[in-house]
Design a protein around this motif. Structure first.
Motif, PDB file in Angstrom:
ATOM      1  N   UNK A  29      65.526   8.687  26.006  1.00 24.21           N
ATOM      2  CA  UNK A  29      65.742   7.794  26.675  1.00 24.21           C
ATOM      3  C   UNK A  29      65.827   7.065  26.860  1.00 24.21           C
ATOM      4  N   UNK A  30      66.718   6.046  27.988  1.00 26.88           N
ATOM      5  CA  UNK A  30      66.206   5.555  29.200  1.00 26.88           C
ATOM      6  C   UNK A  30      67.797   3.933  28.660  1.00 26.88           C
ATOM      7  N   UNK A  31      68.295   4.522  27.122  1.00 25.87           N
ATOM      8  CA  UNK A  31      69.449   3.271  26.867  1.00 25.87           C
ATOM      9  C   UNK A  31      69.045   2.913  25.326  1.00 25.87           C
ATOM     10  N   UNK A  32      69.821   2.235  24.548  1.00 27.56           N
ATOM     11  CA  UNK A  32      69.491   2.187  23.056  1.00 27.56           C
ATOM     12  C   UNK A  32      68.341   1.677  23.184  1.00 27.56           C
ATOM     13  N   UNK A  33      67.473   1.567  21.856  1.00 27.28           N
ATOM     14  CA  UNK A  33      66.157   0.476  21.924  1.00 27.28           C
ATOM     15  C   UNK A  33      67.258  -0.429  20.910  1.00 27.28           C
ATOM     16  N   UNK A  34      65.844  -1.133  21.139  1.00 30.62           N
ATOM     17  CA  UNK A  34      66.732  -2.730  19.817  1.00 30.62           C
ATOM     18  C   UNK A  34      66.270  -2.554  18.278  1.00 30.62           C
TER      19      UNK A  34
ATOM     20  N   UNK B 130      66.213  -6.588  14.082  1.00 32.31           N
ATOM     21  CA  UNK B 130      64.950  -6.738  12.454  1.00 32.31           C
ATOM     22  C   UNK B 130      64.475  -8.821  12.797  1.00 32.31           C
ATOM     23  N   UNK B 131      63.453  -8.634  12.200  1.00 33.64           N
ATOM     24  CA  UNK B 131      62.852  -9.308  11.929  1.00 33.64           C
ATOM     25  C   UNK B 131      62.683 -10.462  11.074  1.00 33.64           C
ATOM     26  N   UNK B 132      62.513 -11.351  10.388  1.00 33.53           N
ATOM     27  CA  UNK B 132      63.466 -12.308   9.120  1.00 33.53           C
ATOM     28  C   UNK B 132      61.860 -11.885   8.798  1.00 33.53           C
ATOM     29  N   UNK B 133      62.698 -11.984   7.171  1.00 31.62           N
ATOM     30  CA  UNK B 133      62.014 -10.955   6.541  1.00 31.62           C
ATOM     31  C   UNK B 133      61.996 -12.452   5.157  1.00 31.62           C
ATOM     32  N   UNK B 134      61.103 -12.233   3.208  1.00 31.47           N
ATOM     33  CA  UNK B 134      61.326 -13.108   3.336  1.00 31.47           C
ATOM     34  C   UNK B 134      61.962 -14.949   3.197  1.00 31.47           C
ATOM     35  N   UNK B 135      62.220 -15.072   1.842  1.00 34.86           N
ATOM     36  CA  UNK B 135      62.709 -14.214   0.320  1.00 34.86           C
ATOM     37  C   UNK B 135      61.049 -14.118  -0.311  1.00 34.86           C
ATOM     38  N   UNK B 136      61.732 -13.324  -0.725  1.00 32.84           N
ATOM     39  CA  UNK B 136      60.340 -12.482  -2.048  1.00 32.84           C
ATOM     40  C   UNK B 136      60.495 -13.142  -3.228  1.00 32.84           C
TER      41      UNK B 136
ATOM     42  N   UNK C 106      58.866  -4.157   6.193  1.00 32.23           N
ATOM     43  CA  UNK C 106      60.233  -4.875   7.118  1.00 32.23           C
ATOM     44  C   UNK C 106      59.133  -4.519   8.870  1.00 32.23           C
ATOM     45  N   UNK C 107      60.502  -5.234   9.912  1.00 33.42           N
ATOM     46  CA  UNK C 107      59.843  -4.607  11.486  1.00 33.42           C
ATOM     47  C   UNK C 107      61.195  -5.207  12.032  1.00 33.42           C
ATOM     48  N   UNK C 108      61.221  -4.333  12.874  1.00 30.85           N
ATOM     49  CA  UNK C 108      61.773  -4.469  14.020  1.00 30.85           C
ATOM     50  C   UNK C 108      61.790  -4.355  15.276  1.00 30.85           C
ATOM     51  N   UNK C 109      62.673  -5.293  15.971  1.00 31.94           N
ATOM     52  CA  UNK C 109      61.686  -5.937  17.351  1.00 31.94           C
ATOM     53  C   UNK C 109      61.553  -4.652  18.228  1.00 31.94           C
ATOM     54  N   UNK C 110      61.916  -3.009  17.815  1.00 27.02           N
ATOM     55  CA  UNK C 110      61.457  -1.669  18.217  1.00 27.02           C
ATOM     56  C   UNK C 110      61.455  -1.011  16.965  1.00 27.02           C
TER      57      UNK C 110
ATOM     58  N   UNK D  28      71.548   2.117  17.942  1.00 26.35           N
ATOM     59  CA  UNK D  28      71.676   0.599  17.876  1.00 26.35           C
ATOM     60  C   UNK D  28      71.695   0.594  16.223  1.00 26.35           C
ATOM     61  N   UNK D  29      71.943  -0.466  15.955  1.00 21.70           N
ATOM     62  CA  UNK D  29      71.988  -0.421  13.880  1.00 21.70           C
ATOM     63  C   UNK D  29      72.182  -2.144  14.491  1.00 21.70           C
ATOM     64  N   UNK D  30      71.395  -2.392  12.999  1.00 23.90           N
ATOM     65  CA  UNK D  30      70.702  -4.154  12.726  1.00 23.90           C
ATOM     66  C   UNK D  30      71.305  -4.272  11.239  1.00 23.90           C
ATOM     67  N   UNK D  31      70.771  -5.216  10.495  1.00 17.66           N
ATOM     68  CA  UNK D  31      71.790  -5.642   9.267  1.00 17.66           C
ATOM     69  C   UNK D  31      71.011  -7.090   9.522  1.00 17.66           C
ATOM     70  N   UNK D  32      70.003  -6.840   7.783  1.00 13.46           N
ATOM     71  CA  UNK D  32      69.613  -8.422   7.584  1.00 13.46           C
ATOM     72  C   UNK D  32      70.188  -8.506   5.935  1.00 13.46           C
TER      73      UNK D  32
END
Length: 186
Positions: free
Chosen positions: A28-33, A36-42, A51-55, A94-98
């Protein structure tokens, strides 16, 4: 694998070495992104969704969520769920939350004051279940008045905010007009 060649121009000496970077995502050259891309409602009855994220390539955690990011509304259950995503290797993590909402389906029903009428009579059908209503007649109100001339099945789709829907049907039987005749005696 990188091969690095070092040359000393002062004395003409040259040396080389290789640098082994581990398999992805270690190189790696640095942290990935982890955005998280919007999901739901379901809806609770909806099929599983990716579910999808930028990286992509990280690990997912949360109710009803596989490590690969497959979200199952039925496994998660009704309610609001926190889903986390982690990508990278230390020190570049890197961490993300949705938040993902799982909604219930409406309970669509049709109330009718009489399901058998005579030709020319009118009957009122009333849908329940909340949200918006869409009848197979094209009408969109909760209650409709109909005067069928033959046996007819009426169907309504009830849709809640968020898109969850259910369908109900009600047959109306139309009785023919009675035939009368006058018989005279001599």
């Amino acid at each position: 694998t990188l091969m690095i060649v070092v040359e000393d121009w002062m004395n003409g000496a040259s040396d080389n070495f290789t640098l082994q970077l581990g398999p992805a995502p270690n190189a790696q050259s640095g942290p990935a992104s982890a955005t998280i891309l919007p999901a739901g409602p379901y809806c609770i009855t909806a099929p599983s969704a990716q579910l999808t994220a930028v990286d992509m390539g990280g690990t997912w955690t949360g109710p009803g969520t596989s490590a690969e990011g497959i979200f199952s509304p039925a496994l998660a259950g009704l309610g609001t769920h926190s889903v986390n995503y982690t990508i990278g290797q230390p020190p570049c993590v890197a961490t993300g939350n949705t938040i993902v909402d799982v909604l219930s389906n409406p309970q669509a029903e049709i109330d009718v004051n009489d399901d058998a009428i005579c030709v020319g009579q009118q009957v009122q059908l009333t849908a329940t279940g909340g949200g918006t209503y869409s009848w197979n007649t094209g009408q969109t109100s909760a209650s409709i008045n109909v005067s069928p001339t033959t046996n007819t099945v009426y169907t309504v789709t009830v849709t809640l905010p968020g898109g969850c829907s259910a369908t109900a049907s009600q047959p109306i039987v139309v009785q023919p007009e009675p035939q009368t005749s006058i018989v005279g005696h001599d």
